[in-house]
Scaffold this motif. Sequence first.
Motif, PDB file in Angstrom:
ATOM      1  N   LYS A 105       0.809  -1.145  -0.008  1.00 53.74           N
ATOM      2  CA  LYS A 105       0.021   0.026  -0.012  1.00 53.74           C
ATOM      3  C   LYS A 105       0.581   1.200  -0.164  1.00 53.74           C
ATOM      4  CE  LYS A 105      -3.949  -2.373   2.302  1.00 53.74           C
ATOM      5  NZ  LYS A 105      -4.805  -2.200   3.489  1.00 53.74           N
ATOM      6  N   TYR A 106       2.067   1.357   0.562  1.00 53.47           N
ATOM      7  CA  TYR A 106       2.844   2.443   0.555  1.00 53.47           C
ATOM      8  C   TYR A 106       3.317   2.584  -0.752  1.00 53.47           C
ATOM      9  CZ  TYR A 106       3.497   2.076   5.728  1.00 53.47           C
ATOM     10  OH  TYR A 106       3.295   1.994   7.144  1.00 53.47           O
ATOM     11  N   ALA A 107       3.842   1.548  -1.544  1.00 53.71           N
ATOM     12  CA  ALA A 107       4.303   1.849  -2.905  1.00 53.71           C
ATOM     13  C   ALA A 107       3.211   2.264  -3.904  1.00 53.71           C
ATOM     14  CB  ALA A 107       5.058   0.673  -3.341  1.00 53.71           C
ATOM     15  N   THR A 108       1.996   1.754  -3.735  1.00 54.98           N
ATOM     16  CA  THR A 108       0.991   2.107  -4.546  1.00 54.98           C
ATOM     17  C   THR A 108       0.258   3.462  -4.372  1.00 54.98           C
ATOM     18  OG1 THR A 108      -0.715   1.142  -3.209  1.00 54.98           O
ATOM     19  CG2 THR A 108       0.338  -0.197  -5.143  1.00 54.98           C
ATOM     20  N   GLY A 109       0.375   3.856  -3.045  1.00 58.88           N
ATOM     21  CA  GLY A 109      -0.264   5.144  -2.435  1.00 58.88           C
ATOM     22  C   GLY A 109       0.730   6.172  -3.112  1.00 58.88           C
ATOM     23  N   MET A 110       2.032   5.918  -2.899  1.00 60.62           N
ATOM     24  CA  MET A 110       2.967   7.173  -3.335  1.00 60.62           C
ATOM     25  C   MET A 110       2.879   7.036  -5.117  1.00 60.62           C
ATOM     26  SD  MET A 110       7.087   7.016  -2.617  1.00 60.62           S
ATOM     27  CE  MET A 110       7.977   8.808  -2.994  1.00 60.62           C
ATOM     28  N   SER A 111       2.913   6.071  -5.496  1.00 60.62           N
ATOM     29  CA  SER A 111       2.414   6.126  -7.098  1.00 60.62           C
ATOM     30  C   SER A 111       1.404   6.944  -7.368  1.00 60.62           C
ATOM     31  CB  SER A 111       2.424   4.742  -7.845  1.00 60.62           C
ATOM     32  OG  SER A 111       3.709   4.170  -7.506  1.00 60.62           O
ATOM     33  N   ALA A 112       0.232   6.617  -6.570  1.00 64.78           N
ATOM     34  CA  ALA A 112      -1.094   7.625  -6.944  1.00 64.78           C
ATOM     35  C   ALA A 112      -1.244   8.838  -6.587  1.00 64.78           C
ATOM     36  CB  ALA A 112      -2.238   6.898  -6.165  1.00 64.78           C
ATOM     37  N   ALA A 113      -0.357   9.106  -5.562  1.00 64.87           N
ATOM     38  CA  ALA A 113      -0.266  10.539  -4.931  1.00 64.87           C
ATOM     39  C   ALA A 113       0.523  11.488  -6.027  1.00 64.87           C
ATOM     40  CB  ALA A 113       0.483  10.677  -3.611  1.00 64.87           C
ATOM     41  N   TYR A 114       1.534  10.859  -6.428  1.00 65.14           N
ATOM     42  CA  TYR A 114       2.611  11.496  -7.528  1.00 65.14           C
ATOM     43  C   TYR A 114       1.845  11.647  -8.891  1.00 65.14           C
ATOM     44  CZ  TYR A 114       6.706  12.397  -4.577  1.00 65.14           C
ATOM     45  OH  TYR A 114       7.262  13.075  -3.382  1.00 65.14           O
ATOM     46  N   SER A 115       1.196  10.744  -9.174  1.00 59.58           N
ATOM     47  CA  SER A 115       0.394  10.872 -10.725  1.00 59.58           C
ATOM     48  C   SER A 115      -0.759  11.990 -10.470  1.00 59.58           C
ATOM     49  CB  SER A 115      -0.317   9.354 -11.054  1.00 59.58           C
ATOM     50  OG  SER A 115       0.840   8.495 -11.309  1.00 59.58           O
ATOM     51  N   VAL A 152      -6.445   8.929 -12.666  1.00 56.18           N
ATOM     52  CA  VAL A 152      -5.417   8.095 -12.080  1.00 56.18           C
ATOM     53  C   VAL A 152      -5.881   6.734 -12.070  1.00 56.18           C
ATOM     54  CG1 VAL A 152      -3.458   7.674 -10.366  1.00 56.18           C
ATOM     55  CG2 VAL A 152      -4.235  10.105 -10.769  1.00 56.18           C
ATOM     56  N   ASP A 153      -5.496   5.989 -13.182  1.00 56.07           N
ATOM     57  CA  ASP A 153      -6.096   4.505 -13.061  1.00 56.07           C
ATOM     58  C   ASP A 153      -4.859   3.427 -12.802  1.00 56.07           C
ATOM     59  OD1 ASP A 153      -7.034   2.251 -13.609  1.00 56.07           O
ATOM     60  OD2 ASP A 153      -7.462   2.629 -15.965  1.00 56.07           O
ATOM     61  N   MET A 154      -5.245   3.288 -11.270  1.00 58.38           N
ATOM     62  CA  MET A 154      -4.271   2.205 -10.864  1.00 58.38           C
ATOM     63  C   MET A 154      -4.305   0.890 -11.272  1.00 58.38           C
ATOM     64  SD  MET A 154      -2.330   4.188  -8.668  1.00 58.38           S
ATOM     65  CE  MET A 154      -1.480   2.946  -7.841  1.00 58.38           C
ATOM     66  N   THR A 155      -5.239   0.701 -11.969  1.00 58.46           N
ATOM     67  CA  THR A 155      -5.272  -0.616 -12.699  1.00 58.46           C
ATOM     68  C   THR A 155      -4.336  -0.998 -13.628  1.00 58.46           C
ATOM     69  OG1 THR A 155      -7.134  -0.399 -14.080  1.00 58.46           O
ATOM     70  CG2 THR A 155      -7.943  -1.025 -12.134  1.00 58.46           C
ATOM     71  N   THR A 156      -3.643   0.084 -14.050  1.00 56.47           N
ATOM     72  CA  THR A 156      -2.606   0.057 -15.231  1.00 56.47           C
ATOM     73  C   THR A 156      -1.135   0.464 -14.673  1.00 56.47           C
ATOM     74  OG1 THR A 156      -2.561   2.238 -15.860  1.00 56.47           O
ATOM     75  CG2 THR A 156      -4.319   1.090 -16.723  1.00 56.47           C
ATOM     76  N   PRO A 157      -0.087   0.072 -15.294  1.00 58.35           N
ATOM     77  CA  PRO A 157       1.128   0.437 -14.684  1.00 58.35           C
ATOM     78  C   PRO A 157       1.665   1.939 -14.841  1.00 58.35           C
ATOM     79  CG  PRO A 157       1.322  -0.942 -16.759  1.00 58.35           C
ATOM     80  CD  PRO A 157       0.059  -0.717 -16.339  1.00 58.35           C
ATOM     81  N   ARG A 158       0.800   2.582 -15.654  1.00 57.05           N
ATOM     82  CA  ARG A 158       0.948   4.043 -15.951  1.00 57.05           C
ATOM     83  C   ARG A 158       1.554   4.824 -14.711  1.00 57.05           C
ATOM     84  NH1 ARG A 158      -1.244   8.184 -20.236  1.00 57.05           N
ATOM     85  NH2 ARG A 158       0.234   9.777 -19.610  1.00 57.05           N
ATOM     86  N   PRO A 159       0.746   4.879 -13.418  1.00 57.30           N
ATOM     87  CA  PRO A 159       1.163   5.571 -12.245  1.00 57.30           C
ATOM     88  C   PRO A 159       2.432   5.251 -11.623  1.00 57.30           C
ATOM     89  CG  PRO A 159      -0.987   4.934 -12.083  1.00 57.30           C
ATOM     90  CD  PRO A 159      -0.618   4.226 -13.184  1.00 57.30           C
ATOM     91  N   ILE A 160       2.704   4.052 -11.790  1.00 59.52           N
ATOM     92  CA  ILE A 160       3.998   3.210 -11.564  1.00 59.52           C
ATOM     93  C   ILE A 160       5.305   3.877 -12.212  1.00 59.52           C
ATOM     94  CG2 ILE A 160       5.462   1.371 -10.859  1.00 59.52           C
ATOM     95  CD1 ILE A 160       2.347  -0.024 -10.152  1.00 59.52           C
ATOM     96  N   TYR A 161       4.984   3.630 -13.411  1.00 57.77           N
ATOM     97  CA  TYR A 161       5.922   4.360 -14.556  1.00 57.77           C
ATOM     98  C   TYR A 161       6.052   5.570 -14.243  1.00 57.77           C
ATOM     99  CZ  TYR A 161       5.630  -0.368 -17.080  1.00 57.77           C
ATOM    100  OH  TYR A 161       5.522  -1.578 -17.338  1.00 57.77           O
ATOM    101  N   LYS A 162       5.153   6.499 -14.028  1.00 57.28           N
ATOM    102  CA  LYS A 162       5.078   8.071 -13.961  1.00 57.28           C
ATOM    103  C   LYS A 162       6.000   8.300 -12.551  1.00 57.28           C
ATOM    104  CE  LYS A 162       1.658  10.706 -15.956  1.00 57.28           C
ATOM    105  NZ  LYS A 162       0.605  11.405 -15.460  1.00 57.28           N
ATOM    106  N   ALA A 163       5.906   7.541 -11.648  1.00 56.82           N
ATOM    107  CA  ALA A 163       6.707   7.752 -10.300  1.00 56.82           C
ATOM    108  C   ALA A 163       8.139   7.256 -10.588  1.00 56.82           C
ATOM    109  CB  ALA A 163       6.010   6.800  -9.560  1.00 56.82           C
ATOM    110  N   LEU A 164       8.401   6.269 -11.343  1.00 57.68           N
ATOM    111  CA  LEU A 164       9.730   5.846 -11.733  1.00 57.68           C
ATOM    112  C   LEU A 164      10.356   6.916 -12.311  1.00 57.68           C
ATOM    113  CD1 LEU A 164       9.325   2.022 -12.185  1.00 57.68           C
ATOM    114  CD2 LEU A 164      10.201   3.383 -10.278  1.00 57.68           C
ATOM    115  N   LYS A 165       9.810   7.388 -13.388  1.00 61.55           N
ATOM    116  CA  LYS A 165      10.185   8.626 -14.451  1.00 61.55           C
ATOM    117  C   LYS A 165      10.415   9.746 -13.396  1.00 61.55           C
ATOM    118  CE  LYS A 165       9.040  11.339 -18.453  1.00 61.55           C
ATOM    119  NZ  LYS A 165       8.002  11.527 -19.265  1.00 61.55           N
TER     120      LYS A 165
END
Length: 179
Positions: A105-115, A152-165
């Motif tokens: 939840k920490y990693a997904t929450g951070m990805s969602a927040a930054y997206s 922000v669609d968390m069912t796709t990898p896009r928010p995670i990719y954005k966070a990594l970018k």
Amino acid sequence: STFNEALLTRYLLAGNISDDMRIYLICREIDNFRGTLYRQTMFAEFEREVYAMAEKGEPLTVETFKGVYKTLLGGYFGKGVLLDDTLCLECFRIPHFYFSFYVYKYATGMSAAYSLSERLMEGGSRELEDYLQFLKSGGSLYPLEALKKAGVDMTTPRPIYKALKNFTSLVDQLEVLTR
């Protein structure tokens, strides 16, 4: 809170600040990404591996825990990082492991927040309205549905990719500042 931290950091970095303050803020963000996005994902993977071993009836000993953890440390930190043998004991002191599959939840929450913060700051009136509707929904929607309505669609990898970018961009900025 992560969303607000992202907005505040973005605001501070956009201001007229000294290089030392810019380096501090960037290092803080990099550490935040490392500790939350990468590390918590590694913790979730550790949990998954240990539970899979238990389900197969494999013995869960100090050595098996240490072995799984050491393998993950090597994979996440890479060959360029020297891993002290005692670091493998860290898996025994992390209290989150006693709350089944909580750490992801920490990693997904951070990805969602930054997206979400990026969408709001780089968008216009439509993105602002989506965000306000997100806030107004309160707890009336499931989190995934509320975020999706906010763009922000968390069912796709896009928010995670954005966070990594974002993480990569911070590292690049730090390299330029410290040359």
